[in-house]
Enzyme design. Sequence first.
Site, PDB file in Angstrom:
ATOM      1  N   ARG A  68      25.153  49.901  43.496  1.00  0.00           N
ATOM      2  CA  ARG A  68      24.968  51.175  42.719  1.00  0.00           C
ATOM      3  C   ARG A  68      26.152  51.592  42.503  1.00  0.00           C
ATOM      4  O   ARG A  68      27.096  51.992  43.271  1.00  0.00           O
ATOM      5  CB  ARG A  68      23.970  52.194  43.784  1.00  0.00           C
ATOM      6  N   GLU A  74      22.473  44.924  68.976  1.00  0.00           N
ATOM      7  CA  GLU A  74      21.385  43.889  68.525  1.00  0.00           C
ATOM      8  C   GLU A  74      22.246  42.631  68.262  1.00  0.00           C
ATOM      9  O   GLU A  74      23.045  42.516  67.410  1.00  0.00           O
ATOM     10  CB  GLU A  74      20.964  44.445  67.308  1.00  0.00           C
ATOM     11  N   ASP A  93       7.954  43.735  55.197  1.00  0.00           N
ATOM     12  CA  ASP A  93       7.904  45.411  55.751  1.00  0.00           C
ATOM     13  C   ASP A  93       6.749  45.907  56.012  1.00  0.00           C
ATOM     14  O   ASP A  93       5.527  45.246  55.885  1.00  0.00           O
ATOM     15  CB  ASP A  93       8.594  46.095  54.556  1.00  0.00           C
ATOM     16  N   ARG A 149      20.031  38.254  45.187  1.00  0.00           N
ATOM     17  CA  ARG A 149      20.755  39.261  44.598  1.00  0.00           C
ATOM     18  C   ARG A 149      21.401  40.379  45.683  1.00  0.00           C
ATOM     19  O   ARG A 149      20.934  40.291  46.840  1.00  0.00           O
ATOM     20  CB  ARG A 149      19.805  40.138  43.697  1.00  0.00           C
ATOM     21  N   TYR A 169       8.501  37.351  56.250  1.00  0.00           N
ATOM     22  CA  TYR A 169       9.001  38.386  56.706  1.00  0.00           C
ATOM     23  C   TYR A 169       8.286  39.599  55.878  1.00  0.00           C
ATOM     24  O   TYR A 169       8.334  39.573  54.652  1.00  0.00           O
ATOM     25  CB  TYR A 169      10.589  38.576  56.618  1.00  0.00           C
ATOM     26  N   ARG A 222      24.728  44.978  65.019  1.00  0.00           N
ATOM     27  CA  ARG A 222      24.449  46.496  64.659  1.00  0.00           C
ATOM     28  C   ARG A 222      24.425  47.284  65.994  1.00  0.00           C
ATOM     29  O   ARG A 222      24.190  46.629  67.029  1.00  0.00           O
ATOM     30  CB  ARG A 222      23.562  46.958  63.836  1.00  0.00           C
ATOM     31  N   ARG A 236      15.050  33.029  63.324  1.00  0.00           N
ATOM     32  CA  ARG A 236      16.349  33.619  64.174  1.00  0.00           C
ATOM     33  C   ARG A 236      15.467  34.609  65.019  1.00  0.00           C
ATOM     34  O   ARG A 236      14.607  35.419  64.690  1.00  0.00           O
ATOM     35  CB  ARG A 236      17.235  34.338  63.292  1.00  0.00           C
TER      36      ARG A 236
END
Length: 366
Positions: free
Chosen positions: A175, A299, A349, A171, A347, A279, A248
């Site tokens: 917004r 990066e 958070d 997804r 991964y 970035r 990665r």
Amino acid sequence: MRYDYLIVGAGLFGATFAYEAAKKNKRCLVIDRRQHIGGNVYTENTNGINVHCYGPHIFHTNNKAIWDYINQFAEFNRFTNAPLANYKGEIYNLPFNMNTFHRLWGVVQPADAEAIIKQQRKAAGITEPKNLEEQAISLVGVDIYEKLIKGYTEKQWGRKATELPAFIIKRIPVRFTYDNNYFNDCYQGIPVGGYTPIIEKMLTKADVQLNTDFISSRAELMAVADKIIFTGMIDEYFGYCYGALEYRSLRFETDVLPIRNFQGNAVVNYTDRETPYTRIIEHKHFEYGTQDTTVITREYPCEWQPGAEPYYPINDERNNLLYRKYRELTSKEKQVIFGGRLGDYRYYDMDDVIANALALAKHELK
């Protein structure tokens, strides 16, 4: 000296467990192969600026218990993550919102933006996406895909979007409001003074040994504790007996510049394919710095090779099947408990890391 727990990895997971174990009067030895504590949340001070040495870490969560927990170790500021996208000199807001759509198409009303996206999706005529490119276009249309997704994604994964599986983009947040806040979470911020002091406080009552590689000194280290909390790479622990899991990796290029402000924002993504980095981070903006100098980090995504730091697990079907084979082996390791992003090949958070470590501590130390 004999320990209750040997904790392999001085990152957020290992430090959280060590802190909880110390509250139960357990003796812990925490080791790390790096020369510093903190794992990937490690920050170091340069000219009064707290530099996020392994990429930007913005703490965000909807879990008030976790927010209260981390706030006992530091004061958090009100930093809100509002990254920008630079596409060949054109600046767009992220995540995709009405500011983005106004910049792309000149629209003002949400209904007009919705209509354009709907028309582009219909024109593409993609009913069963076969790759990432088709999946993205089927969700947001061609314009957003070409300028803000394609180049960044191909750099991030090191492959053409048509060669990447569709599931990578399940997804895409869109917004139809003028809200540049990247995260929808209730709680968000940066610890004043950086993350390293948090880890230092968590490890106050543990013994810490850096520049120590568990794999090369396994027999000696396993003998010093009753149990081992292993937060390293699960495939490396088992000697890559089924083959290596894929990741990665990242390469960082950091410069100290004799100017007060380089880009005016903490995070700017470069979404064209030609710019080699994904970035640029300007660290002082995380804490509203006013120093006369600034520190920026470019990066660069790259392929992971043994010896490099693994950052992002490639959770495709092949790697997930391989991980499950390694996970089955852990049942035979009665002395060892596996956890963290590398131990779980997933991964996480930061709030998830803390929650998982607290759940393990509650079960293990009850």
